[in-house]
Design an enzyme around this catalytic site. Sequence first.
Site: not given
Ligand code: NDP
Length: 238
Positions: A8, A11, A78, A131, A144, A146, A148
């Site tokens: 991931g 983004r 991530n 998280s 979620y 469960a 994490k």
């Molecule tokens: P974003 O939604 O901004 O980005 C998620 C990333 O994960 C993207 O690169 C996306 O790829 C990839 N992704 C999502 N689903 C899949 C899938 N099925 N297969 C492959 N790649 C996938 O998320 P965040 O940056 O906000 O979050 C990143 C991590 O941090 C996550 O694990 C989230 O749970 C955790 N987190 C985030 C918080 C927040 O406040 N934002 C708080 C706490 C934890 P693609 O570009 O292809 O969509």
Amino acid sequence: MSTVIVTGGTRGIGLAICEKLLEDGYKVIATGRNPSEDDKLSSPNISYQSLELTSEASIRKFCEVISNVSSLSGLVNNAGINIIKPYAEITDENFDQVISTNLKASFVISRAVVKKLQSSQSHGRIVHIGSIWSVISKSGRASYSASKSALIGLTRAMSAELASQGILVNMVSPGFVNTELTARSLTPEETKSLTSQVPINRMAEPREIAEVVEFLLSKRNSYISGQNIVVDGGFSHV
Ligand code: NDP
């Protein structure tokens, strides 16, 4: 030059981690579901792999890529998703999707990285992104939380077994971070109300999470293993 894999990495927090690692002289392999040219950082030291975490075939293919990476030193699990629903309305499919993406994929990809490190007798660092909802929870977050919380157990068990081999495994659990996932998960009113409860009084920027992750991946981390480091501006201790 050592290589770190970031799932991931297109983004949000993953993108910030890739940027930080490139600045610090690492080679990076970043994944996204189907990274477009617009998603890609322009650096000769980053390459992109397509990876769909809910597809066993896609993960299997990516594990083959891992077995051929040279100078592998780290992995950041991530990529993650959050499906927010009242408990009684969560379908089996919703639950499976969150568990496959956030937990099972991290387990399987980490296993491929550990095998690669063991076969090359290399030290390494693995960081799972958790998280704040791994240690506390909130209405609508059953799947979620469960997924994490289970990552905490995975982190501890991997550490217990692998630290003696020089493979240190930790987890970083962000609070509210200014990313697309947060914008999708919370209404502007919810965001305002939640950030007003954060002692630091604002959301984190993705870079602030990336700084902690990079430290844990680096050789400067010589003695932290099996920990869940909560980066939430003090929210969970109010
Ligand atoms: P974003 O939604 O901004 O980005 C998620 C990333 O994960 C993207 O690169 C996306 O790829 C990839 N992704 C999502 N689903 C899949 C899938 N099925 N297969 C492959 N790649 C996938 O998320 P965040 O940056 O906000 O979050 C990143 C991590 O941090 C996550 O694990 C989230 O749970 C955790 N987190 C985030 C918080 C927040 O406040 N934002 C708080 C706490 C934890 P693609 O570009 O292809 O969509």
